[in-house]
Design a protein around this motif. Sequence first.
Motif, PDB file in Angstrom:
ATOM      1  N   ARG A  68       0.845  -1.210   0.000  1.00  0.00           N
ATOM      2  CA  ARG A  68       0.000   0.000   0.000  1.00  0.00           C
ATOM      3  C   ARG A  68       0.873   1.251   0.000  1.00  0.00           C
ATOM      4  NH1 ARG A  68      -3.093  -3.035   3.631  1.00  0.00           N
ATOM      5  NH2 ARG A  68      -2.178  -1.944   5.409  1.00  0.00           N
ATOM      6  N   ILE A  69       1.920   1.242   0.832  1.00  0.00           N
ATOM      7  CA  ILE A  69       2.830   2.391   0.887  1.00  0.00           C
ATOM      8  C   ILE A  69       3.494   2.593  -0.472  1.00  0.00           C
ATOM      9  CG2 ILE A  69       5.006   3.225   1.891  1.00  0.00           C
ATOM     10  CD1 ILE A  69       4.112   1.711   4.499  1.00  0.00           C
ATOM     11  N   ARG A  70       3.960   1.512  -1.072  1.00  0.00           N
ATOM     12  CA  ARG A  70       4.629   1.602  -2.373  1.00  0.00           C
ATOM     13  C   ARG A  70       3.686   2.154  -3.432  1.00  0.00           C
ATOM     14  NH1 ARG A  70       6.991  -3.804  -5.150  1.00  0.00           N
ATOM     15  NH2 ARG A  70       4.771  -4.231  -5.322  1.00  0.00           N
ATOM     16  N   GLU A  71       2.459   1.675  -3.450  1.00  0.00           N
ATOM     17  CA  GLU A  71       1.496   2.157  -4.456  1.00  0.00           C
ATOM     18  C   GLU A  71       1.172   3.630  -4.262  1.00  0.00           C
ATOM     19  OE1 GLU A  71       0.652   0.577  -7.203  1.00  0.00           O
ATOM     20  OE2 GLU A  71       2.052  -0.924  -6.457  1.00  0.00           O
ATOM     21  N   ARG A  72       1.061   4.044  -2.985  1.00  0.00           N
ATOM     22  CA  ARG A  72       0.774   5.448  -2.691  1.00  0.00           C
ATOM     23  C   ARG A  72       1.925   6.330  -3.190  1.00  0.00           C
ATOM     24  NH1 ARG A  72      -0.816   4.833   2.414  1.00  0.00           N
ATOM     25  NH2 ARG A  72       1.201   5.300   3.324  1.00  0.00           N
ATOM     26  N   ARG A  73       3.157   5.894  -2.963  1.00  0.00           N
ATOM     27  CA  ARG A  73       4.319   6.670  -3.418  1.00  0.00           C
ATOM     28  C   ARG A  73       4.379   6.742  -4.927  1.00  0.00           C
ATOM     29  NH1 ARG A  73       8.465   4.326   1.042  1.00  0.00           N
ATOM     30  NH2 ARG A  73       7.841   5.731   2.708  1.00  0.00           N
ATOM     31  N   ARG A  74       4.057   5.643  -5.586  1.00  0.00           N
ATOM     32  CA  ARG A  74       4.058   5.646  -7.057  1.00  0.00           C
ATOM     33  C   ARG A  74       2.988   6.593  -7.592  1.00  0.00           C
ATOM     34  NH1 ARG A  74       4.875  -0.805  -8.358  1.00  0.00           N
ATOM     35  NH2 ARG A  74       7.121  -0.822  -8.092  1.00  0.00           N
ATOM     36  N   ALA A  75       1.847   6.622  -6.926  1.00  0.00           N
ATOM     37  CA  ALA A  75       0.761   7.490  -7.377  1.00  0.00           C
ATOM     38  C   ALA A  75       1.105   8.963  -7.186  1.00  0.00           C
ATOM     39  CB  ALA A  75      -0.531   7.149  -6.613  1.00  0.00           C
ATOM     40  N   GLU A  76       1.950   9.265  -6.202  1.00  0.00           N
ATOM     41  CA  GLU A  76       2.320  10.656  -5.924  1.00  0.00           C
ATOM     42  C   GLU A  76       3.334  11.198  -6.924  1.00  0.00           C
ATOM     43  OE1 GLU A  76       3.715  10.478  -1.921  1.00  0.00           O
ATOM     44  OE2 GLU A  76       1.700  10.299  -1.073  1.00  0.00           O
TER      45      GLU A  76
END
Length: 77
Positions: A68-76
């Motif tokens: 979840r953290i990785r996906e959030r960072r990629r989305a940012e």
Amino acid sequence: MDHEQLARRERDILALERRAFTGPGAKERAIREELGLAPVRYYQLLNALLDDPRALAHDPVTVHRLRRIRERRRAER
């Protein structure tokens, strides 16, 4: 060795990710001292582990949280 099992280093990486670190540099120090890895290499291995079904089977809570953290960072980006 059973191919369904994670290697010791892989289990150690997930165990380190379950811990809370206080203070700047505490996690990087633990990576170097406990695992003998450079932080850059550690994060490369961790990132690969997040896509490994064996890691998900071993520690689903940690793997899901980190994904979840990785996906959030990629989305940012």
